[in-house]
Design an enzyme around this catalytic site. Structure first.
Site, PDB file in Angstrom:
ATOM      1  N   GLU A   1      66.684  -2.029  31.225  1.00  0.00           N
ATOM      2  CA  GLU A   1      66.179  -2.638  32.466  1.00  0.00           C
ATOM      3  C   GLU A   1      66.955  -3.881  32.872  1.00  0.00           C
ATOM      4  O   GLU A   1      67.098  -4.825  32.099  1.00  0.00           O
ATOM      5  CB  GLU A   1      64.698  -2.994  32.302  1.00  0.00           C
ATOM      6  CG  GLU A   1      64.063  -3.552  33.567  1.00  0.00           C
ATOM      7  CD  GLU A   1      62.550  -3.721  33.441  1.00  0.00           C
ATOM      8  OE1 GLU A   1      61.930  -4.188  34.406  1.00  0.00           O
ATOM      9  OE2 GLU A   1      62.003  -3.375  32.366  1.00  0.00           O
TER      10      GLU A   1
ATOM     11  N   LYS B   1      58.611   0.552  35.609  1.00  0.00           N
ATOM     12  CA  LYS B   1      57.177   0.693  35.346  1.00  0.00           C
ATOM     13  C   LYS B   1      56.856   2.175  35.474  1.00  0.00           C
ATOM     14  O   LYS B   1      57.073   2.786  36.516  1.00  0.00           O
ATOM     15  CB  LYS B   1      56.353  -0.115  36.363  1.00  0.00           C
ATOM     16  CG  LYS B   1      55.208  -0.876  35.786  1.00  0.00           C
ATOM     17  CD  LYS B   1      55.579  -1.887  34.823  1.00  0.00           C
ATOM     18  CE  LYS B   1      54.604  -2.482  33.905  1.00  0.00           C
ATOM     19  NZ  LYS B   1      55.220  -2.562  32.584  1.00  0.00           N
TER      20      LYS B   1
END
Length: 464
Positions: free
Chosen positions: A270, A286
């Site tokens: 990420e 997410k």
């Protein structure tokens, strides 16, 4: 032979390894090294140097650059045992210029290292007790470097760039070249002597999630990122642990960092925040599901993740949070979402990822733009401050570098940082690891508990 230009010496090597490239300027030195498929073997020749740090795109289809440096000329270290003073970052603010550069290299001298989640919490006046064994770990540890080896996987080029702002750099660069041209040293062995065991029981986890559900029902937050820590015992060389896991689990934002009494191994998929010529990009993750070796089952898992209302809601909440953070530092009207809940696949998991862009207000220093958004919303929840208060109430210990950011801040204004998830701190023969996820009102505690293990599976399997 040596070429001297205005008291700057450049050594020219005519071999398979190093050839001269680029323009020779008074202050900058640029050398091209050979690109090959086994670059970690070359990195291993330098890993013993003090202050060694590697930012690596082991999955270079999603990432582009590797950045390696060592022997910093100075350090920015902020201890955890004194009140936070934002003037401590003045040195970094002064290093980061907003002037344009004639070079396309992402890092051209500046700072590389980590900023911990606990620093981010203290920005909101939230304080936690460090984990046993990690007491004394700095809130911030960044080396200041005026040289780096930069790998561009897109162009398949390896370049040694030196800003040459310090006289010692000339001798250092010669030493780096000599090491790069030597044979790779023999790899040292490592052994993980125990399974990763959780520091909380399943019952503790269940009770904590019940308390978080109460907070959500009271309206304190919409989503809370709750994590749990794990430990394992090891012996040997943490660099070899990093190599083993990264081979099994290639990701675009991995990192290996050494310091006086610990090593940090990050296998993060990420990006937190990229800044390049005033353009900002954040890419929160997410929504997660494990992968299957059966192709048809794996395709079903992808479809389930993409269509799951809960996972999509979690992602959109964080997109809105990051749009709000950008709204404080970006030119009005410049904040856009180019990808919403897009699928990204890795060896062990599928993720939902979104991309939010903005243009930094010119009067705001690039590093202050970073602090305004830190820590990343994907590892706090929404709204950020109250979610972090709930985290402090329910998590027994501070997170340290985990859920903070590892990356670089270049003197020409560009920076790029990860979210330090899937990240190990190796200290005194213990590997410290943690995992968690976003909790919303319709989360099931059993599913969230299993997801923690899904997220660390790639690390565990890599160690096997």
């Amino acid at each position: 032979m040596a070429l001297r230009i205005n008291d700057v010496t450049m050594y020219l090597y005519y071999s398979e390894t190093i050839v001269l490239t680029g323009d020779i300027l008074i202050k900058e030195l640029i050398l091209e090294l050979n690109y090959h498929p086994f670059l970690q073997d070359s990195y291993q020749k330098l890993v013993h140097l003090p202050g060694f740090i590697l930012l690596e795109s082991t999955d270079n289809s999603l990432g582009r650059y590797d950045i390696l440096s060592a022997c910093p000329y100075d350090r920015l270290v902020i201890d955890n045992n004194k009140p936070l003073d934002l003037s401590d970052f003045d040195k970094l603010r002064q290093i980061i210029s907003t002037e344009s550069s004639p070079y396309a290299f992402p890092f051209q001298g500046g700072a590389i290292g980590y900023i911990s989640y606990d620093l981010g919490a203290q920005l909101f006046n939230i304080y936690s007790t460090p984990q046993p064994g990690l007491a004394g770990m700095p809130l911030v540890d960044m080396g200041l470097y005026d040289w780096a080896i930069i790998v561009d996987h897109q162009l398949r080029k390896v370049t040694l760039f030196a800003a040459n702002e310090h006289a010692s750099t000339h001798t250092l660069i010669q030493h780096i070249i000599d090491l790069w041209n030597t044979s790779a040293p023999k790899s040292e062995a490592f052994a993980v002597n125990s399974d990763f065991y959780p520091l909380m029981t399943e019952e503790h986890y269940k009770n904590s999630l019940a308390a978080i559900y109460d907070s959500l029902r009271m309206g304190r937050a919409y989503q809370v990122n709750y994590t749990q820590p794990f430990h394992a015992q090891f012996q040997g060389d943490p660099w070899q642990i990093y190599r083993a896991v990264s081979r099994y689990n290639p990701v675009p934002f991995s990192a290996f960092m050494t310091s006086d009494n610990m090593d940090i191994l990050s296998f993060s998929p990420e990006r937190f925040l990229l800044h390049d010529e005033r353009t900002l990009l954040t890419s929160p993750i997410k929504g997660t599901v494990g992968r299957s070796s059966d192709f048809d089952v794996d395709e079903q898992l992808k479809a389930q993740l993409l269509s799951c209302p809960k996972n999509r809601a979690e992602n959109i909440m964080i997109v809105d949070l990051m749009r709000n953070d950008f709204g404080k530092i970006a030119v009005p009207g410049s904040v856009t979402v180019s990808n919403l809940c897009a699928l990204q696949s890795f060896n062990s998991v599928h993720h939902l990822v979104s991309d939010i862009h903005g243009v930094r207000i010119e009067q705001i220093n690039p590093f202050d733009a970073f602090l305004s958004c830190f820590p990343g919303g994907s590892i706090t929840g929404a709204p950020k401050r109250e979610a972090m208060n709930i985290i402090r109430e329910q998590e027994s210990y501070g997170r340290g570098v985990y859920c903070g950011s590892i990356g670089y801040f270049s003197r020409h204004g560009r920076f790029d940082t990860n979210i330090a998830i899937r990240t190990i701190t190796a200290r005194q023969n213990i590997l410290y690891l943690a995992a968690g996820g976003g909790i919303v009102i319709d989360s099931q505690w059993e599913d969230e508990y299993r997801e923690c293990y899904t997220k660390i599976a790639a690390i565990i399997n890599g160690l096997k």
